[in-house]
Design a protein around this motif. Structure first.
Motif, PDB file in Angstrom:
ATOM      1  N   MET A  57     -54.611  43.982  48.673  1.00 46.15           N
ATOM      2  CA  MET A  57     -55.651  43.636  47.700  1.00 46.15           C
ATOM      3  C   MET A  57     -57.026  43.814  48.340  1.00 46.15           C
ATOM      4  SD  MET A  57     -53.827  43.017  45.138  1.00 46.15           S
ATOM      5  CE  MET A  57     -55.107  42.414  44.030  1.00 46.15           C
ATOM      6  N   MET A  58     -57.695  44.962  48.004  1.00 47.21           N
ATOM      7  CA  MET A  58     -59.017  45.260  48.548  1.00 47.21           C
ATOM      8  C   MET A  58     -59.868  45.896  47.459  1.00 47.21           C
ATOM      9  SD  MET A  58     -58.241  46.874  52.325  1.00 47.21           S
ATOM     10  CE  MET A  58     -57.319  48.237  51.640  1.00 47.21           C
ATOM     11  N   PRO A  59     -61.197  45.800  47.581  1.00 52.01           N
ATOM     12  CA  PRO A  59     -62.070  46.478  46.619  1.00 52.01           C
ATOM     13  C   PRO A  59     -62.050  47.991  46.824  1.00 52.01           C
ATOM     14  CG  PRO A  59     -63.361  45.451  48.358  1.00 52.01           C
ATOM     15  CD  PRO A  59     -61.938  45.000  48.570  1.00 52.01           C
ATOM     16  N   LYS A  60     -62.537  48.705  45.799  1.00 53.41           N
ATOM     17  CA  LYS A  60     -62.632  50.175  45.814  1.00 53.41           C
ATOM     18  C   LYS A  60     -61.251  50.832  45.741  1.00 53.41           C
ATOM     19  CE  LYS A  60     -67.040  50.169  48.309  1.00 53.41           C
ATOM     20  NZ  LYS A  60     -67.787  50.648  49.486  1.00 53.41           N
ATOM     21  N   LEU A  61     -60.484  50.765  46.839  1.00 52.13           N
ATOM     22  CA  LEU A  61     -59.126  51.305  46.848  1.00 52.13           C
ATOM     23  C   LEU A  61     -58.180  50.245  47.384  1.00 52.13           C
ATOM     24  CD1 LEU A  61     -59.629  54.911  48.349  1.00 52.13           C
ATOM     25  CD2 LEU A  61     -59.201  54.329  45.960  1.00 52.13           C
ATOM     26  N   ASN A  62     -57.076  49.970  46.656  1.00 53.56           N
ATOM     27  CA  ASN A  62     -56.121  48.995  47.182  1.00 53.56           C
ATOM     28  C   ASN A  62     -55.219  49.652  48.221  1.00 53.56           C
ATOM     29  OD1 ASN A  62     -53.884  50.285  45.906  1.00 53.56           O
ATOM     30  ND2 ASN A  62     -54.323  49.180  43.986  1.00 53.56           N
ATOM     31  N   GLY A  63     -54.454  48.842  48.875  1.00 50.07           N
ATOM     32  CA  GLY A  63     -53.613  49.324  49.961  1.00 50.07           C
ATOM     33  C   GLY A  63     -52.581  50.341  49.531  1.00 50.07           C
ATOM     34  N   PHE A  64     -52.005  50.157  48.318  1.00 53.59           N
ATOM     35  CA  PHE A  64     -51.020  51.121  47.838  1.00 53.59           C
ATOM     36  C   PHE A  64     -51.627  52.518  47.719  1.00 53.59           C
ATOM     37  CE2 PHE A  64     -48.792  47.472  45.374  1.00 53.59           C
ATOM     38  CZ  PHE A  64     -48.176  47.055  46.542  1.00 53.59           C
ATOM     39  N   GLU A  65     -52.849  52.607  47.155  1.00 54.02           N
ATOM     40  CA  GLU A  65     -53.481  53.901  46.968  1.00 54.02           C
ATOM     41  C   GLU A  65     -53.869  54.537  48.304  1.00 54.02           C
ATOM     42  OE1 GLU A  65     -54.858  57.270  45.118  1.00 54.02           O
ATOM     43  OE2 GLU A  65     -53.611  55.629  44.345  1.00 54.02           O
ATOM     44  N   VAL A  66     -54.380  53.686  49.215  1.00 49.46           N
ATOM     45  CA  VAL A  66     -54.701  54.194  50.561  1.00 49.46           C
ATOM     46  C   VAL A  66     -53.455  54.779  51.206  1.00 49.46           C
ATOM     47  CG1 VAL A  66     -55.423  53.560  52.888  1.00 49.46           C
ATOM     48  CG2 VAL A  66     -56.648  52.640  50.909  1.00 49.46           C
ATOM     49  N   CYS A  67     -52.359  54.056  51.075  1.00 48.45           N
ATOM     50  CA  CYS A  67     -51.093  54.496  51.670  1.00 48.45           C
ATOM     51  C   CYS A  67     -50.647  55.835  51.080  1.00 48.45           C
ATOM     52  CB  CYS A  67     -50.032  53.418  51.435  1.00 48.45           C
ATOM     53  SG  CYS A  67     -48.518  53.691  52.373  1.00 48.45           S
ATOM     54  N   ARG A  68     -50.720  55.940  49.748  1.00 47.58           N
ATOM     55  CA  ARG A  68     -50.310  57.190  49.100  1.00 47.58           C
ATOM     56  C   ARG A  68     -51.172  58.366  49.552  1.00 47.58           C
ATOM     57  NH1 ARG A  68     -48.701  53.880  44.575  1.00 47.58           N
ATOM     58  NH2 ARG A  68     -50.877  53.633  43.935  1.00 47.58           N
ATOM     59  N   ARG A  69     -52.492  58.156  49.638  1.00 41.79           N
ATOM     60  CA  ARG A  69     -53.378  59.254  50.019  1.00 41.79           C
ATOM     61  C   ARG A  69     -53.147  59.717  51.455  1.00 41.79           C
ATOM     62  NH1 ARG A  69     -59.370  58.312  47.262  1.00 41.79           N
ATOM     63  NH2 ARG A  69     -58.627  57.813  45.151  1.00 41.79           N
ATOM     64  N   LEU A  70     -52.979  58.760  52.337  1.00 50.70           N
ATOM     65  CA  LEU A  70     -52.770  59.126  53.748  1.00 50.70           C
ATOM     66  C   LEU A  70     -51.431  59.833  53.938  1.00 50.70           C
ATOM     67  CD1 LEU A  70     -54.122  55.963  55.638  1.00 50.70           C
ATOM     68  CD2 LEU A  70     -55.226  58.188  55.374  1.00 50.70           C
ATOM     69  N   LYS A  71     -50.394  59.361  53.269  1.00 51.20           N
ATOM     70  CA  LYS A  71     -49.070  59.954  53.445  1.00 51.20           C
ATOM     71  C   LYS A  71     -48.961  61.333  52.796  1.00 51.20           C
ATOM     72  CE  LYS A  71     -46.902  56.691  55.752  1.00 51.20           C
ATOM     73  NZ  LYS A  71     -46.277  56.917  57.067  1.00 51.20           N
ATOM     74  N   SER A  72     -49.783  61.598  51.779  1.00 50.57           N
ATOM     75  CA  SER A  72     -49.723  62.897  51.097  1.00 50.57           C
ATOM     76  C   SER A  72     -50.635  63.948  51.736  1.00 50.57           C
ATOM     77  CB  SER A  72     -50.098  62.723  49.618  1.00 50.57           C
ATOM     78  OG  SER A  72     -51.449  62.286  49.483  1.00 50.57           O
ATOM     79  N   ASP A  73     -51.459  63.523  52.688  1.00 51.19           N
ATOM     80  CA  ASP A  73     -52.383  64.452  53.346  1.00 51.19           C
ATOM     81  C   ASP A  73     -51.650  65.176  54.475  1.00 51.19           C
ATOM     82  OD1 ASP A  73     -54.414  65.804  54.624  1.00 51.19           O
ATOM     83  OD2 ASP A  73     -55.871  64.171  54.432  1.00 51.19           O
ATOM     84  N   THR A  74     -51.284  66.429  54.213  1.00 53.20           N
ATOM     85  CA  THR A  74     -50.488  67.174  55.197  1.00 53.20           C
ATOM     86  C   THR A  74     -51.282  67.577  56.435  1.00 53.20           C
ATOM     87  OG1 THR A  74     -50.991  69.229  54.010  1.00 53.20           O
ATOM     88  CG2 THR A  74     -48.946  68.093  53.421  1.00 53.20           C
ATOM     89  N   SER A  75     -52.604  67.419  56.386  1.00 49.92           N
ATOM     90  CA  SER A  75     -53.411  67.769  57.560  1.00 49.92           C
ATOM     91  C   SER A  75     -53.383  66.680  58.624  1.00 49.92           C
ATOM     92  CB  SER A  75     -54.865  68.029  57.140  1.00 49.92           C
ATOM     93  OG  SER A  75     -55.486  66.826  56.679  1.00 49.92           O
ATOM     94  N   LEU A  76     -52.881  65.484  58.239  1.00 45.93           N
ATOM     95  CA  LEU A  76     -52.850  64.351  59.170  1.00 45.93           C
ATOM     96  C   LEU A  76     -51.494  64.256  59.854  1.00 45.93           C
ATOM     97  CD1 LEU A  76     -54.590  61.610  56.956  1.00 45.93           C
ATOM     98  CD2 LEU A  76     -55.611  62.950  58.807  1.00 45.93           C
ATOM     99  N   PRO A  77     -51.487  63.803  61.105  1.00 39.91           N
ATOM    100  CA  PRO A  77     -50.203  63.554  61.765  1.00 39.91           C
ATOM    101  C   PRO A  77     -49.538  62.305  61.179  1.00 39.91           C
ATOM    102  CG  PRO A  77     -51.987  62.792  63.158  1.00 39.91           C
ATOM    103  CD  PRO A  77     -52.634  63.478  61.987  1.00 39.91           C
ATOM    104  N   PHE A  78     -48.302  62.105  61.558  1.00 33.91           N
ATOM    105  CA  PHE A  78     -47.587  60.921  61.069  1.00 33.91           C
ATOM    106  C   PHE A  78     -48.262  59.648  61.586  1.00 33.91           C
ATOM    107  CE2 PHE A  78     -44.400  57.596  61.765  1.00 33.91           C
ATOM    108  CZ  PHE A  78     -43.902  57.457  60.481  1.00 33.91           C
ATOM    109  N   MET A  79     -48.534  58.714  60.673  1.00 38.17           N
ATOM    110  CA  MET A  79     -49.096  57.400  61.027  1.00 38.17           C
ATOM    111  C   MET A  79     -48.200  56.327  60.431  1.00 38.17           C
ATOM    112  SD  MET A  79     -53.136  58.010  60.091  1.00 38.17           S
ATOM    113  CE  MET A  79     -54.005  59.492  60.560  1.00 38.17           C
ATOM    114  N   SER A  80     -47.745  55.417  61.249  1.00 32.53           N
ATOM    115  CA  SER A  80     -46.958  54.297  60.732  1.00 32.53           C
ATOM    116  C   SER A  80     -47.883  53.330  60.002  1.00 32.53           C
ATOM    117  CB  SER A  80     -46.253  53.563  61.881  1.00 32.53           C
ATOM    118  OG  SER A  80     -45.310  54.411  62.519  1.00 32.53           O
TER     119      SER A  80
END
Length: 375
Positions: A57-80
């Protein structure tokens, strides 16, 4: 995986960030912080953390959306990613895991549970990095293997094309990296065989060109098989004449014996062809001369057209002995006779006065082989 592991703490509540940072600081981790979802994405791209502790629960972007964006970004390495939230309902946990999170912690966070989850997902990160590295190594190995296979196939194709115009040994050397050194002018002891057809000139003068070509094609095909079998080097075709070198450009054991054995099989092969030619009314015979000695060898010619050539008395002697040979005769010089005496049935014929030689030359006629000599 960074050393020490890099962890990004994301929470819009500064007190919560401080609690997590304090509990993790004792473990020696490299810690960074972000106050909302947008800062989290920017920090993740800049820092490439090994683990993100992510509030939901955060302003602007919640944690679920942050998680989805980071995991779908193929330019980034794997982040737990561990989601940290007071939302403990099963459907919320499922939503977080579906968004790409690797673990889930509920607030208030238990110290022992926090450290255990962090260690667990960092192990996952380390394993993931190892798999990625191994996959990259395998891809590099495959590319290297593909390149080597392609190079070998190319060399085989190149040799195949060259063999249509050059002796196999010369073709292989030309295709190799050492061909210039090995094909440059040099002096070596070699055995030279020269053979040609008896009565060919008269035959070609009285026959149609198509008949002449057919006879030559049958003749060259039969002899070519034997030259390849005994690993001789064809120096030249001269109409019905053929000059073959042994012991150059690649050394071979018992060059004189190889030449004599090949000559005996050549005589037999051409004798079979002669039966067919005689039925067609062509009176054609076959003779061979063989000599052994020093010669100068190397490429001659001009840019764009080279030939591997032998120069010296030994080549002339083989040619002159061939000229003197009657149909079915294999005439050899004294050097060849000394090399094959125990393995070939050869008889002294006479001393021959040959053009280009100031002294008579002893010649020996090979009747047969006493035994098959290993090649």
């Amino acid at each position: 995986m960074h050393d020490p592991p890099r962890i990004l703490i994301v929470d819009d509540n500064e007190a919560n960030r401080d609690i997590l940072a304090t509990r993790l600081a004792t473990q020696g981790y490299d810690l960074s912080e972000a106050a909302d979802g947008e800062e989290a994405i920017a920090a993740a791209k800049a820092l490439l953390p090994d683990l993100i502790l992510l509030d939901v629960m955060m302003p602007k972007l919640n944690g679920f959306e942050v998680c989805r964006r980071l995991k779908s970004d193929t330019s980034l390495p794997f982040m737990s990613i561990i989601l940290v939230t007071s939302m403990g309902d099963t459907k919320d946990i499922v939503a977080g895991l579906d968004a790409g999170a690797d673990e889930y912690l509920t607030k208030p966070v238990d110290q022992a549970a926090l450290l255990a989850r962090v260690r667990s997902v960092l192990r996952l990160k380390a394993l993931q990095d190892r798999v990625v590295a191994q996959a990259a190594d395998l891809a590099d190995w495959n590319r290297t293997l593909e390149q080597r296979v392609a190079e070998q196939v190319s060399e085989i194709e190149r040799i195949g094309r060259l063999k249509r115009f050059l002796p196999p040994q010369i073709a292989k050397l030309v295709a190799s990296s050492d061909h210039e050194r090995m094909l440059e002018s040099h002096r070596r002891q070699v055995t030279v065989l020269f053979c040609d057809l008896r009565g060919f000139t008269a035959f070609s003068e009285t026959s149609e060109p198509e008949e002449v070509i057919l006879v030559l094609r049958e003749y060259h095909t039969a002899l070519g098989v034997l030259v390849d079998k005994f690993e001789g080097t064809v120096e030249r075709f001269v109409g019905d004449g053929l000059l073959v070198i042994f012991n150059d450009p690649l050394p071979c054991p018992d060059p004189s014996m190889r030449a004599v054995q090949m000559a005996v099989e050549m005589r037999d092969a051409v004798a079979k062809l002669a039966v067919k030619w005689n039925r067609a009314g062509h009176d054609i015979g076959f003779g061979i001369g063989i000599a052994h000695g020093y010669a100068t060898l190397g490429t001659v010619g001009y840019e764009g057209q080279f030939q591997y050539s032998v120069t010296g008395k030994v080549a002339n002697l083989a040619s002159r002995l061939c000229d003197e040979a009657k149909n079915g005769q294999i005439l050899i010089d004294g050097n060849v006779f000394n090399a094959v005496e125990t393995l070939a049935d050869a008889e002294f014929t006479e001393e021959l006065s040959l053009k280009g030689f100031s002294r008579p030359v002893k010649a020996f006629n090979v009747r047969s082989l006493k035994s098959i000599h290993s090649t």
